[in-house]
Design a protein around this motif. Structure first.
Motif, short mmCIF file in Angstrom:
data_model
loop_
_atom_site.label_atom_id
_atom_site.label_comp_id
_atom_site.label_asym_id
_atom_site.label_seq_id
_atom_site.Cartn_x
_atom_site.Cartn_y
_atom_site.Cartn_z
N ASN A 246 0.83 -1.21 0.00
CA ASN A 246 0.00 0.00 0.00
C ASN A 246 0.86 1.26 0.00
O ASN A 246 0.55 2.23 -0.70
N GLN A 247 1.94 1.25 0.78
CA GLN A 247 2.85 2.38 0.78
C GLN A 247 3.47 2.58 -0.60
O GLN A 247 3.60 3.71 -1.09
N ARG B 241 1.99 9.33 -5.78
CA ARG B 241 2.63 10.60 -5.45
C ARG B 241 3.59 11.03 -6.57
O ARG B 241 3.63 12.20 -6.95
N ASN C 209 1.06 4.22 -2.82
CA ASN C 209 0.95 5.64 -2.49
C ASN C 209 2.11 6.44 -3.06
O ASN C 209 1.91 7.54 -3.59
#
Length: 136
Positions: A45-46, A53, A49
């Motif tokens: 999930n990071q 980004r 992200n």
């Protein structure tokens, strides 16, 4: 004779202790697998992200570059001040710095994800893929 009696009494206790140890180890293994699964989900999930980004920052950089070019032309024509041009340059530098930071975090998270999944050796495969963007 007493020695044999003591040994025969100790056997069931040793068996129970060994069985309890095996159960404890099995529970630790189950918990470890769950923890690794949660870690992999968290890191994935990071990673998503950071990917999002990076895409968002790419748009910001394109806008900042266009804005700087506009301010540069306006400065040359006497329509913008030096401080406006400097502000445009700083805005572009900030966006580029954010991109470097996000790329660094993406790469470190990817290495952690691969390590947690037990395939850290595959990192070099990822960095040599044709769809990888080199950010300098």
């Amino acid at each position: 004779n007493r020695l044999n009696d003591t040994a025969s009494v100790a056997k069931p206790h040793k068996y129970k202790a060994a069985k309890a140890t095996v159960s404890e180890v099995e529970q630790i293994a189950i918990n470890t697998h769950k923890d690794i699964g949660l870690l992999i989900d968290k890191l994935y999930n990071q990673l998503q992200n950071y990917h999002n980004r990076l895409n968002s920052i790419a748009s910001s950089i394109r806008f900042a570059e266009e804005y700087r070019q506009t301010k540069e032309r306006a400065f040359v024509e006497g329509m913008a001040t030096a401080s406006e041009l400097i502000d445009a340059e700083l805005n572009l530098a900030k966006a580029r710095t954010e991109r470097l930071e996000a790329a660094f975090k993406y790469d470190t998270t990817l290495t952690k994800l691969l390590e947690a999944a037990g395939v850290s050796i595959n990192f070099t495969d990822y960095i040599h893929r044709s769809d990888v963007e080199i950010i300098e």
